[in-house]
Design a protein around this motif. Structure first.
Motif, short mmCIF file in Angstrom:
data_model
loop_
_atom_site.label_atom_id
_atom_site.label_comp_id
_atom_site.label_asym_id
_atom_site.label_seq_id
_atom_site.Cartn_x
_atom_site.Cartn_y
_atom_site.Cartn_z
N TRP A 33 1.61 87.80 7.11
CA TRP A 33 2.09 86.70 6.28
C TRP A 33 2.69 87.21 4.97
CZ3 TRP A 33 2.94 81.53 6.32
CH2 TRP A 33 2.94 80.85 5.11
N VAL A 34 2.01 88.15 4.32
CA VAL A 34 2.47 88.67 3.04
C VAL A 34 3.69 89.57 3.20
CG1 VAL A 34 1.84 90.16 1.09
CG2 VAL A 34 0.19 88.50 1.97
N ALA A 35 3.73 90.35 4.27
CA ALA A 35 4.76 91.37 4.40
C ALA A 35 6.08 90.87 4.98
CB ALA A 35 4.23 92.51 5.29
N ASP A 36 6.04 89.86 5.84
CA ASP A 36 7.17 89.58 6.73
C ASP A 36 7.72 88.16 6.54
OD1 ASP A 36 8.96 89.37 8.80
OD2 ASP A 36 7.62 90.20 10.32
N PRO A 37 8.83 88.00 5.83
CA PRO A 37 9.40 86.66 5.64
C PRO A 37 9.90 86.03 6.94
CG PRO A 37 10.86 88.35 4.76
CD PRO A 37 9.58 89.03 5.10
N ASP A 38 10.34 86.85 7.90
CA ASP A 38 10.77 86.31 9.19
C ASP A 38 9.59 85.69 9.94
OD1 ASP A 38 13.37 87.08 8.73
OD2 ASP A 38 13.21 88.95 9.86
N PHE A 39 8.44 86.31 9.80
CA PHE A 39 7.23 85.75 10.42
C PHE A 39 6.90 84.40 9.79
CE2 PHE A 39 2.56 85.29 10.06
CZ PHE A 39 2.23 85.17 11.40
N LEU A 60 5.12 100.77 4.40
CA LEU A 60 6.38 100.98 3.69
C LEU A 60 7.54 100.19 4.28
CD1 LEU A 60 6.10 104.84 3.15
CD2 LEU A 60 5.16 102.97 1.77
N SER A 61 7.36 99.61 5.46
CA SER A 61 8.43 98.84 6.09
C SER A 61 7.82 97.90 7.12
CB SER A 61 9.45 99.77 6.77
OG SER A 61 8.83 100.44 7.86
N ILE A 62 8.58 96.90 7.51
CA ILE A 62 8.10 96.00 8.56
C ILE A 62 7.97 96.76 9.88
CG2 ILE A 62 8.71 93.99 9.96
CD1 ILE A 62 9.80 92.70 7.44
N LYS A 63 8.88 97.71 10.11
CA LYS A 63 8.77 98.55 11.30
C LYS A 63 7.44 99.29 11.32
CE LYS A 63 10.93 102.49 13.66
NZ LYS A 63 12.04 103.49 13.62
N MET A 64 7.04 99.81 10.17
CA MET A 64 5.76 100.52 10.09
C MET A 64 4.60 99.55 10.32
SD MET A 64 4.25 102.83 6.97
CE MET A 64 2.64 103.63 7.12
N LEU A 65 4.70 98.34 9.78
CA LEU A 65 3.65 97.35 10.02
C LEU A 65 3.53 97.05 11.51
CD1 LEU A 65 1.57 95.31 8.90
CD2 LEU A 65 3.44 93.64 8.79
N ASN A 66 4.67 96.90 12.18
CA ASN A 66 4.66 96.66 13.63
C ASN A 66 3.94 97.80 14.35
OD1 ASN A 66 6.17 94.35 13.19
ND2 ASN A 66 8.13 95.34 13.68
N GLN A 67 4.24 99.02 13.95
CA GLN A 67 3.65 100.19 14.61
C GLN A 67 2.15 100.30 14.33
OE1 GLN A 67 6.28 103.12 12.87
NE2 GLN A 67 7.61 103.17 14.68
N VAL A 68 1.76 100.02 13.09
CA VAL A 68 0.33 100.06 12.74
C VAL A 68 -0.44 99.02 13.53
CG1 VAL A 68 -1.32 99.57 10.89
CG2 VAL A 68 0.59 101.11 10.46
N HIS A 69 0.10 97.81 13.61
CA HIS A 69 -0.58 96.74 14.35
C HIS A 69 -0.60 97.03 15.85
CE1 HIS A 69 -0.48 93.25 11.19
NE2 HIS A 69 -1.18 94.29 10.80
N CYS A 95 -4.30 96.95 4.41
CA CYS A 95 -2.91 97.32 4.65
C CYS A 95 -2.08 96.77 3.48
CB CYS A 95 -2.43 96.76 5.98
SG CYS A 95 -3.18 97.58 7.41
N LEU A 96 -1.63 97.66 2.63
CA LEU A 96 -0.89 97.27 1.42
C LEU A 96 0.57 97.07 1.77
CD1 LEU A 96 -2.45 99.84 -1.08
CD2 LEU A 96 -3.14 97.47 -0.69
N SER A 97 1.06 95.87 1.62
CA SER A 97 2.44 95.55 1.99
C SER A 97 3.40 96.00 0.90
CB SER A 97 2.58 94.04 2.23
OG SER A 97 1.67 93.61 3.22
N LEU A 98 3.94 97.20 1.05
CA LEU A 98 4.81 97.78 0.04
C LEU A 98 6.26 97.85 0.52
CD1 LEU A 98 2.45 100.70 -1.08
CD2 LEU A 98 2.71 98.43 -2.10
N ASN A 99 6.58 97.10 1.56
CA ASN A 99 7.96 97.03 2.04
C ASN A 99 8.79 96.15 1.11
OD1 ASN A 99 6.07 95.08 3.34
ND2 ASN A 99 7.99 94.08 3.94
N ARG A 100 10.08 96.33 1.13
CA ARG A 100 10.97 95.62 0.20
C ARG A 100 10.90 94.10 0.36
NH1 ARG A 100 15.07 98.76 -2.26
NH2 ARG A 100 15.07 100.94 -1.61
N GLU A 101 10.65 93.62 1.59
CA GLU A 101 10.65 92.18 1.83
C GLU A 101 9.34 91.52 1.45
OE1 GLU A 101 12.67 94.41 5.28
OE2 GLU A 101 10.83 94.54 4.10
N SER A 102 8.35 92.31 1.13
CA SER A 102 7.00 91.81 0.91
C SER A 102 6.92 90.88 -0.30
CB SER A 102 6.05 93.00 0.70
OG SER A 102 4.80 92.58 0.22
#
Length: 475
Positions: free
Chosen positions: A23-29, A242-251, A264-271
């Protein structure tokens, strides 16, 4: 509040914690969830119902849904644990170090505001185990150089490491338990990090928390680190995302239950996360002012910001430092020690912390001598007759009939006054505000003009020291 309570809440609400990370990291979500809650939750593998998250889409949150209640319980139990451990248990045993730390915290409230000061760990110790960092995050507030050295766990270094930890334990006492083994570094750059952590645990009784941006570099190693740290009661580990791609991979790599005790600290630009305005980020924001404006919008997500009148009607950016050490910073590669405390980032202090003193060492004995010198020169609970006094230049001095007030940032202020001592306080305030005079000179002037014992004046000056309003960097 026990650590078990905090960890049990994390385990109980693991799926809602995972929802919050997305929710915090991904505006598309967030957009997709608004259009199709059930389908979006299923598509992202988040095993909760639309009703569990419904209140996030309603203006009236008087009846919060399960996800909101779960995250609030996690925040409350974490806050309670941090307050218990870092503010009551893991404190420096030496009165001089403790009093220095307390006055720096008092100063931070005036300089950095209530959120930073009250939520900060104010750890007494950080130790870097590499020189530089391999990750190179564009936003890093600590601006490390590229990785150029590693403190290997050789036979000689093992001896040095244990000697260093024993010396730190001797000087900090229980305060050493607040330490962690990274700063402007990524701990997983050191292949022997786990061995060094185990030695830290053996000597201090606490397994240090870890923050890394390299959780995916070697998932087997990451899992092993989580296992040995959690088995030894480590209170927190964190992955920098560091990115939504990384969040996808971690999850995809780690289940919600595996990461229940991992932030998981949301440090991606879109966060929706707001960055600290120091170091590399500050350099970028100075060139691209719109970057800081985006961070101000992100702050509107934060209840501590929108709900605290301290942050109303001010142009000051409230995250001017990410520093969480009010104490000693060591680098084992360079054999350096710095005495540091968080401060608002500036051209002089671009990394968001003051360096009060620094030096080098080659062995445990030299480290002990260096720490002793720093304590003697910078951490006295009392002013010396030769100390020259002035207030911090960012404090606004205001005369009062019964004394004076010092106004800091974010509507913070502190007042020195008294009906019986109003003339002394007014005279002291004026002399320190003008600057340039020593404790001995001020004591003599005030004692003569106000017909008071010089010892009384010195006691009043020590009140200023304890309040953190005296500039200890330039004087």
């Amino acid at each position: 509040m026990s650590l078990t309570t905090y960890h049990s809440k994390l385990q109980e609400h693991a799926i809602f914690k995972r929802f919050n990370e997305r929710w915090v990291a991904d505006p598309d979500f967030r957009k997709a969830l608004n259009e199709d809650k059930a389908g979006t939750l299923a598509g992202y593998g988040i095993n909760c119902s639309p009703a569990d998250v419904q209140s996030l889409f309603e203006a009236d949150v008087s009846q919060p849904s399960k996800a909101m209640r779960a995250m609030w319980q996690i925040v409350v139990t974490k806050t309670n644990w941090v307050n218990e451990f870092y503010k009551k248990q893991a404190l420096p045993s030496d009165l001089r170090i403790y009093s220095w730390r307390e006055r720096q915290i008092a100063r931070q409230l005036l300089e950095l505001g209530p959120f930073h000061t009250k939520s900060n760990l104010h750890a007494s110790l950080s130790i870097e185990l590499t020189k530089g960092c391999s990750v190179g995050c564009w936003f890093c507030a600590l601006s490390p150089d590229r990785l150029s050295g590693i403190f290997e766990y050789s036979t000689a270094n093992q001896v040095l490491w244990n000697d260093v930890l024993l010396v730190l334990h001797q000087y900090l006492g229980t305060g050493v338990q607040s330490g962690f083994l990274y700063w402007a570094t990524d701990p997983l750059d050191n292949p022997d990090y786990e061995k060094l952590c185990l030695d830290f645990y053996k000597i201090t009784g606490v397994f240090p928390p870890t923050t890394t941006a390299q959780a995916l570099k070697d998932p087997a190693r990451t899992r092993a680190l989580l296992k040995i740290s959690q088995e030894r009661g480590c209170w927190l580990n964190r992955f920098s995302i560091l990115s939504i791609k990384m969040l996808n991979q971690v999850h995809a790599e780690f289940s919600a239950e595996e990461l229940a005790q991992v932030e998981c600290l949301s440090l991606n630009r879109e966060s929706a996360f707001a960055f600290g305005n120091a170091g590399k980020f500050r350099e970028r924001a100075n060139k691209e002012p719109e970057l800081l404006q985006k961070q101000r919008k992100n702050l509107l997500w934060a209840p501590w910001y929108t709900g605290d009148p301290a942050y109303a009607n001010t142009e000051e950016y409230p995250l001017a430092s990410i520093g969480c050490v009010t104490g000693f910073l060591l680098n084992m590669c360079d054999r350096t020690v710095q005495l540091i405390s968080p401060a608002a980032a500036s051209d002089r202090w671009p990394l968001g912390y003051y360096i009060h003193a620094q030096g080098t060492f080659n062995d445990g004995a030299e480290l002990a001598a260096l720490l002793n010198r720093m304590i003697e020169e910078h951490m006295s609970p009392f002013l010396r007759p030769s100390d020259r006094l002035c207030f911090h230049n960012w404090l606004q001095f205001e005369e009062l009939e019964t004394g004076f007030r010092l106004n800091g940032r974010f509507h913070q202020s502190t007042t020195f006054q008294g009906q019986e001592r109003h003339s002394q306080w007014r005279e002291i305030g004026d002399l320190v505000h003008r600057g340039g005079k020593t404790v001995a000179e001020i004591s003599e002037i005030v004692s003569v003009k106000c017909n008071v014992n010089p010892e009384v004046v010195q006691s009043m000056l020590n009140e200023l020291l304890r309040a953190g309003v005296l500039d200890e960097i330039n004087n």
